[in-house]
Design a protein around this motif. Structure first.
Motif, mmCIF file in Angstrom:
data_model
loop_
_atom_site.group_PDB
_atom_site.id
_atom_site.type_symbol
_atom_site.label_atom_id
_atom_site.label_comp_id
_atom_site.label_asym_id
_atom_site.label_seq_id
_atom_site.Cartn_x
_atom_site.Cartn_y
_atom_site.Cartn_z
ATOM 1 N N MET A 1 0.420 -1.249 0.176
ATOM 2 C CA MET A 1 0.210 0.249 -0.386
ATOM 3 C C MET A 1 0.790 1.847 -0.152
ATOM 4 N N GLU A 2 0.817 2.394 -1.017
ATOM 5 C CA GLU A 2 0.927 3.737 -1.140
ATOM 6 C C GLU A 2 1.275 3.628 0.427
ATOM 7 N N HIS A 60 -3.474 12.694 1.183
ATOM 8 C CA HIS A 60 -2.635 12.463 0.199
ATOM 9 C C HIS A 60 -2.206 11.129 0.288
ATOM 10 N N HIS A 61 -3.017 9.989 -1.141
ATOM 11 C CA HIS A 61 -3.076 8.428 -0.967
ATOM 12 C C HIS A 61 -2.820 8.072 -2.769
ATOM 13 N N GLU A 74 -13.426 8.679 7.472
ATOM 14 C CA GLU A 74 -14.038 7.628 6.974
ATOM 15 C C GLU A 74 -13.637 7.018 5.984
ATOM 16 N N TYR A 75 -12.418 7.126 4.899
ATOM 17 C CA TYR A 75 -11.425 6.814 4.148
ATOM 18 C C TYR A 75 -10.699 5.744 4.711
ATOM 19 N N VAL A 76 -10.277 6.300 5.699
ATOM 20 C CA VAL A 76 -8.823 5.672 6.486
ATOM 21 C C VAL A 76 -9.339 4.604 6.897
ATOM 22 N N LEU A 79 -9.901 1.752 4.383
ATOM 23 C CA LEU A 79 -8.324 1.195 4.215
ATOM 24 C C LEU A 79 -8.037 0.389 5.301
ATOM 25 N N TYR A 80 -8.725 0.186 6.520
ATOM 26 C CA TYR A 80 -7.805 -0.518 8.567
ATOM 27 C C TYR A 80 -9.248 -0.420 8.742
#
Length: 215
Positions: A1-2, A60-61, A74-76, A79-80
């Motif tokens: 993952m970046e 930034h991802h 919410e985005y993170v 991801l997790y």
């Protein structure tokens, strides 16, 4: 993952920056921090290059840009999913999102009268109309959620909802807005959390000073 790169402004003043930073830090989610201090008017020309809104925080991802504190969280959380950013139980999760959105969109009197400033000496100020109504509503939220969960945080363990209210903890303390024992108990739990203490340590090391009417 970046790598996740979280771009923030001054830790002493940026109430929106502390929210995703403390959420990710509390849950042990790896990210790189890029701090760009405010310029005149609590902005910076580089913010426009990095964020569609010209404001921070922004995540930034890779080539993706995610802005606004709650959207970043919410985005993170997607991801997790096992990190526990939101409560695992559906009803609690819905309540956590509801009060987080209320924090995001409301309490304008409190925000306007009492800007976040973690280095400011504790001192009461003359408050305009609406501030104490905001304080009462926030205290009611904290009391109800902690009674429901058993504490010490709003939903038992530290969650995104606590991160969303983190700047309010500073405002209540700095401007001496409450002495309610239940409220103070929650504030003490927040200020004792390692993520809060890491942010506060960085605040005390910052060299920048921004006039309160600009932060």
């Amino acid at each position: 993952m970046e790598d996740l790169i979280l771009i923030i402004a001054n830790k002493n003043y940026s109430s929106w920056s502390v929210r995703p930073w403390i959420a990710l830090t509390a849950k042990g989610i790896p990210f790189r921090e890029e701090l760009i201090p405010f310029g005149p008017g609590a902005t910076h020309p580089k913010f426009r290059e990095l964020s569609p809104t010209g404001k921070v925080p922004v995540l930034h991802h890779g080539t993706l840009r995610v802005w606004e504190s709650l959207a970043i969280i919410e985005y993170v959380a997607e991801l997790y999913p096992d990190a526990g950013l939101w409560p695992s139980e559906r009803e609690s999760r819905s309540l956590a999102r509801s009060i987080s959105m209320e924090m995001l969109s409301g309490f304008r009197a409190l925000r306007g009268a009492c800007p976040m400033n973690m280095r400011r000496p504790v001192k009461a100020i003359e408050l305009p109309d609406g501030v104490m109504a905001d304080v009462a509503r926030i205290e009611a939220i904290w009391r109800e959620m902690r009674q429901r969960s058993g504490g010490p945080f709003l939903f038992g363990d530290f969650s995104a909802a606590d991160a969303m209210f983190a700047p309010v903890v500073n405002r209540f303390s700095t401007y001496d807005l409450t002495r309610d024992p239940e409220t103070v108990s929650y504030m003490d739990a927040m200020r004792a959390h390692p993520a809060w203490r890491a942010w506060e340590e960085a605040v005390l090391a910052e060299p920048w000073i921004v006039p309160e009417d600009e932060a």
